[in-house]
Design an enzyme around this catalytic site. Structure first.
Site, PDB file in Angstrom:
ATOM      1  N   GLN A  78     -28.373 -15.349  28.403  1.00 17.50           N
ATOM      2  CA  GLN A  78     -28.076 -15.528  26.984  1.00 17.50           C
ATOM      3  C   GLN A  78     -27.166 -14.406  26.494  1.00 17.50           C
ATOM      4  O   GLN A  78     -27.630 -13.384  25.996  1.00 17.50           O
ATOM      5  CB  GLN A  78     -29.374 -15.547  26.178  1.00 17.50           C
ATOM      6  CG  GLN A  78     -29.148 -15.768  24.706  1.00 17.50           C
ATOM      7  CD  GLN A  78     -29.869 -16.978  24.200  1.00 17.50           C
ATOM      8  OE1 GLN A  78     -30.795 -17.459  24.820  1.00 17.50           O
ATOM      9  NE2 GLN A  78     -29.446 -17.464  23.065  1.00 17.50           N
ATOM     10  N   PHE A  79     -25.849 -14.609  26.641  1.00 17.03           N
ATOM     11  CA  PHE A  79     -24.894 -13.584  26.224  1.00 17.03           C
ATOM     12  C   PHE A  79     -24.932 -13.337  24.722  1.00 17.03           C
ATOM     13  O   PHE A  79     -24.569 -12.263  24.259  1.00 17.03           O
ATOM     14  CB  PHE A  79     -23.464 -13.944  26.672  1.00 17.03           C
ATOM     15  CG  PHE A  79     -22.830 -15.045  25.883  1.00 17.03           C
ATOM     16  CD1 PHE A  79     -22.027 -14.744  24.794  1.00 17.03           C
ATOM     17  CD2 PHE A  79     -23.014 -16.374  26.228  1.00 17.03           C
ATOM     18  CE1 PHE A  79     -21.428 -15.755  24.056  1.00 17.03           C
ATOM     19  CE2 PHE A  79     -22.428 -17.384  25.500  1.00 17.03           C
ATOM     20  CZ  PHE A  79     -21.632 -17.079  24.411  1.00 17.03           C
ATOM     21  N   THR A  80     -25.432 -14.294  23.950  1.00 17.18           N
ATOM     22  CA  THR A  80     -25.449 -14.141  22.488  1.00 17.18           C
ATOM     23  C   THR A  80     -26.419 -13.056  22.023  1.00 17.18           C
ATOM     24  O   THR A  80     -26.400 -12.683  20.853  1.00 17.18           O
ATOM     25  CB  THR A  80     -25.789 -15.478  21.798  1.00 17.18           C
ATOM     26  OG1 THR A  80     -27.068 -15.925  22.240  1.00 17.18           O
ATOM     27  CG2 THR A  80     -24.727 -16.531  22.100  1.00 17.18           C
TER      28      THR A  80
END
Length: 148
Positions: A78-80
């Site tokens: 989850q890069f966010t």
């Protein structure tokens, strides 16, 4: 590296309309990798995930870890988690690692958790996923390797 660890009764990931992976009781982990993260960050995060004592004991106290309950882990990239919203309403993801950095560290966390004896399922790095969870508690813990 950041991890959002949620206690779940069950969790699953759908990719392209099909269930890709699923777990029963345990942890759903959303894992983000920042550009400057190293193998040491992966080791710290994996160690803390596997050792968290957040499941209730016989007295209802958060005192049991994942091993004590026979739990599983579902780790989803989850890069966010590194969204920067300071300057505008549209997040910047400049602090998130590019795939060539993130994938090996993500895979290292998965491998380390498996080496500790846990059943670990994953999402698909870089794919659009539907993540389902039945939260337990709810209990959600935020871990950041720079603070461990």
């Amino acid at each position: 590296m950041r991890a959002v660890v949620t206690c779940v009764q069950s969790a699953s990931v759908d990719v392209a309309g099909r269930v890709f992976s699923s777990i029963g009781k345990g942890f759903l982990v959303l894992l983000g990798v920042r550009e400057e993260d190293t193998a040491a960050d992966a080791e710290k995060i994996a160690d803390r995930i596997c050792g968290l004592r957040v499941f209730a004991d016989e007295q209802g106290k958060m005192n049991r870890n994942l091993a004590a309950i026979g739990g599983e882990i579902l780790i989803v990239s989850q890069f966010t988690l590194f969204a920067d919203c300071k300057k505008s309403r549209r997040p910047s993801f400049n602090k998130a690692a590019k795939a060539e950095t993130a994938v090996p560290l993500y895979e290292k966390v998965v491998r380390l958790c498996r080496e500790k004896g846990f059943s670990v399922q994953t999402g698909v790095f870089g794919e659009y996923m539907l993540v389902h969870s039945v939260n337990d508690g709810p209990v959600t813990i935020l871990l950041d390797s720079t603070e461990l």
